[in-house]
Design an enzyme around this catalytic site. Sequence first.
Site, mmCIF file in Angstrom:
data_model
loop_
_atom_site.group_PDB
_atom_site.id
_atom_site.type_symbol
_atom_site.label_atom_id
_atom_site.label_comp_id
_atom_site.label_asym_id
_atom_site.label_seq_id
_atom_site.Cartn_x
_atom_site.Cartn_y
_atom_site.Cartn_z
ATOM 1 N N LYS A 210 27.283 52.970 48.609
ATOM 2 C CA LYS A 210 26.292 51.891 48.781
ATOM 3 C C LYS A 210 25.112 52.480 49.528
ATOM 4 C CE LYS A 210 26.790 48.367 51.920
ATOM 5 N NZ LYS A 210 25.631 48.639 52.804
ATOM 6 N N ASP B 245 29.419 53.696 52.586
ATOM 7 C CA ASP B 245 27.997 53.558 52.889
ATOM 8 C C ASP B 245 27.355 54.930 53.050
ATOM 9 O OD1 ASP B 245 26.500 51.250 53.044
ATOM 10 O OD2 ASP B 245 27.293 50.668 55.003
ATOM 11 N N ASP C 249 28.529 51.509 57.379
ATOM 12 C CA ASP C 249 28.000 52.223 58.545
ATOM 13 C C ASP C 249 27.961 51.294 59.752
ATOM 14 O OD1 ASP C 249 25.876 50.671 57.738
ATOM 15 O OD2 ASP C 249 24.404 52.296 57.665
ATOM 16 N N GLU D 110 22.027 40.605 51.953
ATOM 17 C CA GLU D 110 22.353 40.330 53.362
ATOM 18 C C GLU D 110 21.266 39.457 53.993
ATOM 19 O OE1 GLU D 110 23.521 43.681 55.774
ATOM 20 O OE2 GLU D 110 23.506 42.467 57.607
ATOM 21 N N GLU E 41 20.983 51.398 51.049
ATOM 22 C CA GLU E 41 20.086 50.288 51.365
ATOM 23 C C GLU E 41 18.717 50.500 50.734
ATOM 24 O OE1 GLU E 41 19.994 49.614 55.609
ATOM 25 O OE2 GLU E 41 22.182 49.432 55.728
#
Length: 292
Positions: free
Chosen positions: A121, A91, A52, A190, A123
């Site tokens: 994916k 994402d 994204d 990250e 978050e």
Amino acid sequence: MSTPPKPASRVSVSTFDDMKRDARPIVMITAYDAPTARMAEAAGVDSILVGDSLGMTVLGYDSTLPVTMTDMLRHTAAVSRVCTRALVVADMPFGSYQASSDDGVANAVRLIAEGGAAAVKLEGGAPVAPLVERLVSAGIPVMGHIGLTPQSVNAFGGYKVQGRDAEAALRLVHDALTLEAAGAFAVVLELVPAELAAMITEELAIPTIGIGAGTGCDGQVQVFHDVVGLGAFTPRHAHRFTDAGALITGALAQYAAAARSGEFPAEGNLTHLSEDVLAQIETALPLVAEED
Ligand code: KIV
């Protein structure tokens, strides 16, 4: 007769397991459209993330928050259409899974079915584990993403390194283990300190993919525009391996100069009418002009 070369086999989530077991670093890069995906595959990357981050790299937003499912579907499909080997991971954008896990399942299904991704994916740590479990039981491979999760930039108060103190570091270890237990096949780390990333990598059976997390991870992921020099700036965790922005600007300036001087288009860039057709047109032209 020589045998044709064997096509390189597709990278799958089980290839990621094999690579961790054999200590072969996993190389992942973002790509957002057919040309960037082709270049990434030609360079031999193992996996392409339709991140994204496209909100910032190609759509001109100043965060990933405005990116929609429509954006992700269009860009994921463009990448999937041309990828023949790399594992394509899409994402899940902000808002596509936060309100309910039913939303999350429905949107992940779309990224696989319509976008052609092989995995998604999302978050977050322990709080998203129930959704990860549901996706995995629906047959959708999930990559986790912890540390600096850009969709939570407002909660973090900026793009800051995470897990700097013992409490925050241990929370990240817990998040990583919870994602693994929920069935994630890999986890992105990250902007976490290198020592912490290496510890998490040791603790997990699944691969860790670092960005700004040091060499102790099982693989690395980078943003395409950062490494080729197409970004507005190069973040500290990235390295600009070429200056494609300068190369492309130079080529465009040459085009503009050649178009202005009449050097372009050249003889090889155009088509001529045959003498016969030319004569017919010249004869008919005054009549056509008169009718008009
Ligand atoms: O969107 C993205 O590009 C990402 C990477 C930074 C991991 O999530």
